[in-house]
Design a protein around this motif. Structure first.
Motif, PDB file in Angstrom:
ATOM      1  N   ILE A  78      -3.720 -30.333 -47.542  1.00 47.72           N
ATOM      2  CA  ILE A  78      -4.824 -30.852 -48.866  1.00 47.72           C
ATOM      3  C   ILE A  78      -4.718 -29.557 -49.862  1.00 47.72           C
ATOM      4  N   THR A  79      -4.447 -28.491 -49.875  1.00 46.06           N
ATOM      5  CA  THR A  79      -4.282 -27.555 -50.848  1.00 46.06           C
ATOM      6  C   THR A  79      -2.796 -27.710 -51.671  1.00 46.06           C
ATOM      7  N   ILE A  80      -1.954 -28.083 -50.920  1.00 47.97           N
ATOM      8  CA  ILE A  80      -0.477 -28.458 -51.612  1.00 47.97           C
ATOM      9  C   ILE A  80      -0.857 -29.795 -52.528  1.00 47.97           C
ATOM     10  N   LEU A  81      -1.377 -30.946 -51.929  1.00 52.64           N
ATOM     11  CA  LEU A  81      -1.793 -32.052 -52.713  1.00 52.64           C
ATOM     12  C   LEU A  81      -2.518 -31.804 -53.715  1.00 52.64           C
ATOM     13  N   LEU A  82      -3.704 -31.152 -53.794  1.00 57.56           N
ATOM     14  CA  LEU A  82      -4.575 -30.793 -54.819  1.00 57.56           C
ATOM     15  C   LEU A  82      -3.826 -30.128 -55.923  1.00 57.56           C
ATOM     16  N   THR A  83      -2.993 -29.299 -55.481  1.00 59.27           N
ATOM     17  CA  THR A  83      -2.399 -28.593 -56.771  1.00 59.27           C
ATOM     18  C   THR A  83      -1.111 -29.433 -57.332  1.00 59.27           C
ATOM     19  N   ALA A  84      -0.636 -30.254 -56.389  1.00 61.96           N
ATOM     20  CA  ALA A  84       0.320 -31.121 -57.150  1.00 61.96           C
ATOM     21  C   ALA A  84      -0.291 -32.134 -58.045  1.00 61.96           C
ATOM     22  N   VAL A  85      -1.434 -32.692 -57.739  1.00 62.00           N
ATOM     23  CA  VAL A  85      -2.303 -33.823 -58.403  1.00 62.00           C
ATOM     24  C   VAL A  85      -2.899 -32.972 -59.674  1.00 62.00           C
ATOM     25  N   THR A  86      -3.343 -31.790 -59.680  1.00 59.65           N
ATOM     26  CA  THR A  86      -3.878 -31.148 -60.808  1.00 59.65           C
ATOM     27  C   THR A  86      -2.595 -30.985 -61.856  1.00 59.65           C
ATOM     28  N   ASN A  87      -1.382 -30.932 -61.563  1.00 60.87           N
ATOM     29  CA  ASN A  87      -0.166 -30.956 -62.145  1.00 60.87           C
ATOM     30  C   ASN A  87       0.087 -32.264 -63.156  1.00 60.87           C
ATOM     31  N   PHE A  88      -0.375 -33.320 -62.656  1.00 59.13           N
ATOM     32  CA  PHE A  88      -0.449 -34.263 -63.240  1.00 59.13           C
ATOM     33  C   PHE A  88      -1.162 -34.436 -64.601  1.00 59.13           C
ATOM     34  N   PHE A  89      -2.144 -33.957 -64.629  1.00 60.47           N
ATOM     35  CA  PHE A  89      -3.176 -33.669 -65.837  1.00 60.47           C
ATOM     36  C   PHE A  89      -2.858 -32.481 -66.809  1.00 60.47           C
ATOM     37  N   TYR A  90      -1.663 -31.899 -66.396  1.00 53.83           N
ATOM     38  CA  TYR A  90      -1.460 -30.587 -67.202  1.00 53.83           C
ATOM     39  C   TYR A  90      -0.825 -30.923 -68.620  1.00 53.83           C
ATOM     40  N   LYS A  91      -1.197 -30.459 -69.664  1.00 51.27           N
ATOM     41  CA  LYS A  91      -0.560 -30.690 -70.864  1.00 51.27           C
ATOM     42  C   LYS A  91       0.033 -29.293 -71.270  1.00 51.27           C
ATOM     43  N   ALA A  92       1.024 -29.321 -71.361  1.00 47.98           N
ATOM     44  CA  ALA A  92       2.035 -28.138 -71.929  1.00 47.98           C
ATOM     45  C   ALA A  92       1.778 -27.593 -73.378  1.00 47.98           C
ATOM     46  N   ARG A 105      -6.723 -19.650 -65.878  1.00 52.51           N
ATOM     47  CA  ARG A 105      -7.854 -19.041 -65.360  1.00 52.51           C
ATOM     48  C   ARG A 105      -8.351 -19.824 -64.227  1.00 52.51           C
ATOM     49  N   LEU A 106      -8.430 -20.941 -64.461  1.00 53.43           N
ATOM     50  CA  LEU A 106      -8.826 -21.838 -63.336  1.00 53.43           C
ATOM     51  C   LEU A 106      -7.707 -21.943 -62.155  1.00 53.43           C
ATOM     52  N   ARG A 107      -6.411 -22.121 -62.691  1.00 53.94           N
ATOM     53  CA  ARG A 107      -5.103 -22.360 -61.725  1.00 53.94           C
ATOM     54  C   ARG A 107      -5.240 -21.035 -61.107  1.00 53.94           C
ATOM     55  N   TYR A 108      -5.452 -19.788 -61.618  1.00 58.49           N
ATOM     56  CA  TYR A 108      -5.282 -18.573 -60.959  1.00 58.49           C
ATOM     57  C   TYR A 108      -6.494 -18.373 -59.891  1.00 58.49           C
ATOM     58  N   GLY A 109      -7.537 -18.968 -60.403  1.00 55.58           N
ATOM     59  CA  GLY A 109      -8.807 -18.943 -59.299  1.00 55.58           C
ATOM     60  C   GLY A 109      -8.322 -19.795 -58.114  1.00 55.58           C
ATOM     61  N   LEU A 110      -7.762 -21.071 -58.255  1.00 54.68           N
ATOM     62  CA  LEU A 110      -7.359 -21.692 -57.502  1.00 54.68           C
ATOM     63  C   LEU A 110      -6.247 -21.337 -56.337  1.00 54.68           C
ATOM     64  N   ALA A 111      -5.427 -20.570 -56.927  1.00 54.07           N
ATOM     65  CA  ALA A 111      -4.288 -20.038 -56.318  1.00 54.07           C
ATOM     66  C   ALA A 111      -4.883 -18.971 -55.211  1.00 54.07           C
ATOM     67  N   LEU A 112      -5.676 -18.352 -55.673  1.00 49.80           N
ATOM     68  CA  LEU A 112      -6.409 -17.245 -54.891  1.00 49.80           C
ATOM     69  C   LEU A 112      -7.131 -17.856 -53.673  1.00 49.80           C
ATOM     70  N   VAL A 113      -7.910 -18.949 -53.834  1.00 50.16           N
ATOM     71  CA  VAL A 113      -8.793 -19.474 -52.905  1.00 50.16           C
ATOM     72  C   VAL A 113      -7.820 -20.078 -52.133  1.00 50.16           C
ATOM     73  N   PHE A 114      -6.915 -20.835 -52.489  1.00 48.94           N
ATOM     74  CA  PHE A 114      -5.912 -21.838 -51.554  1.00 48.94           C
ATOM     75  C   PHE A 114      -5.248 -20.542 -50.659  1.00 48.94           C
ATOM     76  N   GLY A 115      -4.794 -19.551 -51.379  1.00 53.21           N
ATOM     77  CA  GLY A 115      -4.285 -18.351 -50.676  1.00 53.21           C
ATOM     78  C   GLY A 115      -4.989 -17.856 -49.542  1.00 53.21           C
ATOM     79  N   LEU A 116      -6.366 -17.898 -49.654  1.00 55.07           N
ATOM     80  CA  LEU A 116      -7.243 -17.632 -48.405  1.00 55.07           C
ATOM     81  C   LEU A 116      -6.884 -18.493 -47.147  1.00 55.07           C
ATOM     82  N   ILE A 117      -6.855 -19.616 -47.668  1.00 57.51           N
ATOM     83  CA  ILE A 117      -6.481 -20.567 -46.645  1.00 57.51           C
ATOM     84  C   ILE A 117      -5.139 -20.605 -45.851  1.00 57.51           C
TER      85      ILE A 117
END
Length: 193
Positions: A78-92, A105-117
């Protein structure tokens, strides 16, 4: 000192093992929106993930926290899927060298939380290796360093592929992101099933 290098190698091999590709997929999903020029941002992102998984890896290995392995094995894809899906909405950013936008900063926070899992996922493997060791501090540190080194190798490979694809083959960055994130999302769904 030999024991330290044994656990360092085990951590490195665990993260880079194609048989445990769920962790590789997560790192690929984290990197998909970045280019080689943004390596500092990727380093911060992967370090946030490492901090997260180091915390729960230590706590779970020491027996401070308990969890359902089945739940963690479901949450990891699920963490992998959510990370991939958020990439679809990324604007470079408009400039290749522009700093990450406020969503960084939100991505860094998500990476930290997903790292816990993900750390809880690593812990069962590490616990089986440690057995009844009297002191687990050195093996735990070495294993975490091995995981980090392995992640950095994966990052280097992904960013190199991104560079070749975007700069040399003139693929649009947006297309690269969609293709890589789509593949990762599809694989994450298959892991869930």
């Amino acid at each position: 000192m030999e024991e330290f290098f044994v656990y360092l190698r085990l951590g490195f091999e665990h993260i880079t093992d194609p048989g445990g590709y769920d962790h590789i997929l997560f790192v690929v999903a984290l990197c998909a929106i970045y280019t080689l020029q943004q390596w500092k941002q990727v380093l911060i992102l992967v370090t946030a993930f490492t901090v997260g998984h180091s915390i729960t890896l230590a706590l779970a290995t020491l027996g401070v926290i308990n969890y359902s392995a089945r739940l963690i094995e479901t949450l990891i894809p699920i963490t992998i899927l959510l990370t991939a899906v958020t990439n679809f909405f990324y604007k470079a950013p408009t400039s290749r060298f522009a700093p990450d936008d406020s969503k960084g900063r939100l991505r860094y926070g998500l990476a930290l939380v997903f790292g816990l899992i993900h750390g809880m996922g690593f812990s069962s493997y590490l616990r089986s290796l440690l057995g009844r060791e009297t002191s687990i501090v050195k093996p735990l540190l070495a294993f975490n360093l091995g995981l980090e080194l392995g992640q950095l190798v994966i990052v280097a490979v992904i960013l190199t592929f991104a560079f070749v694809t975007i700069e040399m083959f003139r693929t649009k960055r947006h297309d690269w992101n969609l293709i890589v994130s789509g593949i990762v999302a599809g694989m994450a769904v298959s892991l869930l099933i």
